[in-house]
Design a protein around this motif. Sequence first.
Motif, PDB file in Angstrom:
ATOM      1  N   GLY A 194       0.884  -1.176   0.000  1.00 51.83           N
ATOM      2  CA  GLY A 194       0.000   0.000   0.000  1.00 51.83           C
ATOM      3  C   GLY A 194       0.903   1.201   0.000  1.00 51.83           C
ATOM      4  O   GLY A 194       1.905   1.205  -0.714  1.00 51.83           O
ATOM      5  N   ALA A 195       0.592   2.196   0.824  1.00 51.98           N
ATOM      6  CA  ALA A 195       1.492   3.351   0.927  1.00 51.98           C
ATOM      7  C   ALA A 195       2.831   2.897   1.505  1.00 51.98           C
ATOM      8  O   ALA A 195       3.874   3.457   1.214  1.00 51.98           O
ATOM      9  N   SER A 196       2.789   1.863   2.352  1.00 49.91           N
ATOM     10  CA  SER A 196       4.024   1.252   2.856  1.00 49.91           C
ATOM     11  C   SER A 196       3.770  -0.256   2.903  1.00 49.91           C
ATOM     12  O   SER A 196       2.652  -0.708   2.655  1.00 49.91           O
ATOM     13  N   PHE A 197       4.810  -1.015   3.225  1.00 46.46           N
ATOM     14  CA  PHE A 197       4.655  -2.475   3.299  1.00 46.46           C
ATOM     15  C   PHE A 197       4.509  -2.893   4.756  1.00 46.46           C
ATOM     16  O   PHE A 197       5.267  -2.445   5.611  1.00 46.46           O
ATOM     17  N   ARG A 198       3.508  -3.755   5.021  1.00 53.18           N
ATOM     18  CA  ARG A 198       3.281  -4.205   6.394  1.00 53.18           C
ATOM     19  C   ARG A 198       3.631  -5.683   6.491  1.00 53.18           C
ATOM     20  O   ARG A 198       3.164  -6.512   5.685  1.00 53.18           O
ATOM     21  N   LEU A 199       4.440  -6.027   7.491  1.00 51.88           N
ATOM     22  CA  LEU A 199       4.814  -7.426   7.714  1.00 51.88           C
ATOM     23  C   LEU A 199       3.872  -8.036   8.753  1.00 51.88           C
ATOM     24  O   LEU A 199       3.138  -7.312   9.438  1.00 51.88           O
ATOM     25  N   PRO A 200       3.869  -9.375   8.881  1.00 50.89           N
ATOM     26  CA  PRO A 200       2.910 -10.016   9.789  1.00 50.89           C
ATOM     27  C   PRO A 200       2.980  -9.513  11.232  1.00 50.89           C
ATOM     28  O   PRO A 200       1.982  -9.565  11.966  1.00 50.89           O
ATOM     29  N   ASP A 201       4.146  -9.008  11.681  1.00 51.25           N
ATOM     30  CA  ASP A 201       4.217  -8.500  13.066  1.00 51.25           C
ATOM     31  C   ASP A 201       3.664  -7.081  13.177  1.00 51.25           C
ATOM     32  O   ASP A 201       3.706  -6.474  14.247  1.00 51.25           O
ATOM     33  N   GLY A 202       3.162  -6.544  12.055  1.00 47.69           N
ATOM     34  CA  GLY A 202       2.525  -5.227  12.083  1.00 47.69           C
ATOM     35  C   GLY A 202       3.481  -4.084  11.769  1.00 47.69           C
ATOM     36  O   GLY A 202       3.049  -2.954  11.562  1.00 47.69           O
ATOM     37  N   ASP A 203       4.792  -4.383  11.750  1.00 45.46           N
ATOM     38  CA  ASP A 203       5.763  -3.323  11.483  1.00 45.46           C
ATOM     39  C   ASP A 203       5.676  -2.900  10.009  1.00 45.46           C
ATOM     40  O   ASP A 203       5.388  -3.727   9.133  1.00 45.46           O
ATOM     41  N   ARG A 204       5.953  -1.609   9.779  1.00 44.36           N
ATOM     42  CA  ARG A 204       5.814  -1.053   8.419  1.00 44.36           C
ATOM     43  C   ARG A 204       7.157  -0.592   7.877  1.00 44.36           C
ATOM     44  O   ARG A 204       7.981  -0.051   8.618  1.00 44.36           O
ATOM     45  N   PHE A 205       7.326  -0.758   6.579  1.00 46.00           N
ATOM     46  CA  PHE A 205       8.598  -0.425   5.913  1.00 46.00           C
ATOM     47  C   PHE A 205       8.327   0.236   4.573  1.00 46.00           C
ATOM     48  O   PHE A 205       7.327  -0.061   3.910  1.00 46.00           O
ATOM     49  N   PRO A 254       7.610 -14.791   0.083  1.00 46.65           N
ATOM     50  CA  PRO A 254       6.304 -14.461   0.668  1.00 46.65           C
ATOM     51  C   PRO A 254       5.323 -14.063  -0.432  1.00 46.65           C
ATOM     52  O   PRO A 254       5.730 -13.687  -1.528  1.00 46.65           O
ATOM     53  N   GLU A 255       4.038 -14.150  -0.113  1.00 42.42           N
ATOM     54  CA  GLU A 255       3.077 -13.616  -1.088  1.00 42.42           C
ATOM     55  C   GLU A 255       2.842 -12.140  -0.769  1.00 42.42           C
ATOM     56  O   GLU A 255       2.918 -11.726   0.398  1.00 42.42           O
ATOM     57  N   PHE A 256       2.630 -11.363  -1.807  1.00 41.09           N
ATOM     58  CA  PHE A 256       2.395  -9.927  -1.661  1.00 41.09           C
ATOM     59  C   PHE A 256       0.944  -9.648  -1.992  1.00 41.09           C
ATOM     60  O   PHE A 256       0.450 -10.088  -3.033  1.00 41.09           O
ATOM     61  N   VAL A 257       0.277  -8.940  -1.100  1.00 39.83           N
ATOM     62  CA  VAL A 257      -1.133  -8.597  -1.348  1.00 39.83           C
ATOM     63  C   VAL A 257      -1.324  -7.093  -1.164  1.00 39.83           C
ATOM     64  O   VAL A 257      -0.625  -6.447  -0.383  1.00 39.83           O
ATOM     65  N   GLY A 258      -2.275  -6.572  -1.919  1.00 44.91           N
ATOM     66  CA  GLY A 258      -2.607  -5.154  -1.805  1.00 44.91           C
ATOM     67  C   GLY A 258      -3.457  -4.910  -0.565  1.00 44.91           C
ATOM     68  O   GLY A 258      -3.876  -5.865   0.119  1.00 44.91           O
ATOM     69  N   PRO A 259      -3.773  -3.635  -0.252  1.00 42.97           N
ATOM     70  CA  PRO A 259      -4.522  -3.325   0.971  1.00 42.97           C
ATOM     71  C   PRO A 259      -5.907  -3.983   0.995  1.00 42.97           C
ATOM     72  O   PRO A 259      -6.452  -4.280   2.053  1.00 42.97           O
ATOM     73  N   ARG A 260      -6.464  -4.278  -0.216  1.00 43.92           N
ATOM     74  CA  ARG A 260      -7.784  -4.945  -0.232  1.00 43.92           C
ATOM     75  C   ARG A 260      -7.666  -6.460  -0.428  1.00 43.92           C
ATOM     76  O   ARG A 260      -8.636  -7.123  -0.748  1.00 43.92           O
ATOM     77  N   GLY A 261      -6.453  -6.943  -0.313  1.00 41.16           N
ATOM     78  CA  GLY A 261      -6.264  -8.406  -0.352  1.00 41.16           C
ATOM     79  C   GLY A 261      -5.969  -8.967  -1.737  1.00 41.16           C
ATOM     80  O   GLY A 261      -5.771 -10.176  -1.871  1.00 41.16           O
ATOM     81  N   ALA A 262      -5.917  -8.093  -2.781  1.00 39.79           N
ATOM     82  CA  ALA A 262      -5.630  -8.617  -4.120  1.00 39.79           C
ATOM     83  C   ALA A 262      -4.145  -8.967  -4.220  1.00 39.79           C
ATOM     84  O   ALA A 262      -3.296  -8.293  -3.635  1.00 39.79           O
TER      85      ALA A 262
END
Length: 385
Positions: free
Chosen positions: A197-208, A221-229
């Motif tokens: 999205g505007a940034s990347f979020r990892l499973p622990d919630g941290d953003r990069f 890993p699989e990459f998904v957009g903010p709406r899950g696509a």
Amino acid sequence: MPPPASPVKSATLRIAVIGAGIIGLATALELRARGAEVVVYDSGTDLGAGATIRSAGMLGAAFEWAGEEDQRALAALARHAGMIWPDFAARVERLAGGGMEFSSEGALVVARTAGEVEWAEALAAACQARGLPVQRLTAAEMQRLEPALADDLHGGMLLPEDRHVDASLALQRLGAALSRQGVGIRLGRRIDRVTGGASFRLPDGDRFSRIVLATGAGALPEFVGPRGANLPHGLPASVPVKGQMLALAPASRAPRHVIHTRDVYIAPKARWTLVGATAERGRQDVEIDRKAIEDLRRRGAAVAPAIGTAAELTVWAGIRPGTPDDAPMIGQTAIPGVFAALGHFRNGVLLAPATAELVAEQAIDGKVSPLAAAFDPLRFDKNGD
Ligand SMILES: Cc1cc2nc3c(=O)[nH]c(=O)nc-3n(C[C@H](O)[C@H](O)[C@H](O)COP(=O)(O)OP(=O)(O)OC[C@H]3O[C@@H](n4cnc5c(N)ncnc54)[C@H](O)[C@@H]3O)c2cc1C
């Protein structure tokens, strides 16, 4: 191919590196040196879950590519890596406060039979054509230089710029250097999913703001957009190439140099002498085949007799992260802000500091060096532009 990442003030960047093998850790160090805030994730509970600590640690900038006419770009990258390794080792050792057994003794290439003399000569000529230093040696000269060699050899050469390290120590030192530089290393964290999205979020919630993929032969890993696509990254799956290795007690008559023959190598370290390795394409199991191990020992003993009798300390198998064309994937993927540092196959230890530079240049400065052009990760992506 997506446009190069635009240059950003590095102090504003938070970068996640996924994979704490030598490629991920060397890249993290370079990103940090350029001012980014960096966190490394690895699924292993200790450093060394992947291929790096199972490798022989040879830095074969000359031996590996002298004869590979179709791999000119890779040979140039390897040459560059070989040249920067001494400074890289010194920097990591200084930051970590400990050594990694970096050795500049050079590597010997040995012809055991008259037929192999032709092979060794072709290799020497190819090295010279590429401006790589070669010292041709008679059998007697080789034995003077390396008394562990058998006395019925047919000559060979010294490649003075092919160095080696203890790859396991290199990994530990990199880990220590990174911690002292304020880089977080989060172990026991498998990254299966990244939300973009505007940034990347990892499973622990941290953003990069950037992600570097350095997962070796592991699944991406699989990459998904903010709406899950699903967000396609355009990378092929790793091509696994299994390698089995034998570690022997370092006998008094064990070699001091790395020794290559046509079908085996011997790589001495302080704590053991490594004899390797098989190359089993498509295999990703780590089972040991005793016959393959005994073959390695027999071939090693033909060139250095002490290999025949030294006590076996351990054996292992590791998985080299290959690619469809055997060259690494270095650079931005089809997802802007996501970079590949993947597919280093049989030379990841050698290539690590060079890959680190190329990834950092792209991820931080938005520049694609001419050295990196041939390793565009999207070269296999039929749907890419
Ligand atoms: C027997 C053998 C001998 C070799 N000898 C040499 C040599 O002499 N010289 C040389 O230059 N190279 C050699 N190699 C090749 C070298 O080991 C590799 O090219 C190099 O280690 C690749 O480094 P890497 O960091 O890409 O991968 P790895 O060291 O495999 O590290 C990848 C890391 O990513 C982690 N990971 C994977 N997926 C995920 C995920 N989804 N989430 C979180 N973490 C993840 C893994 O746990 C692992 O720690 C050898 C390899 C083998 C097997």
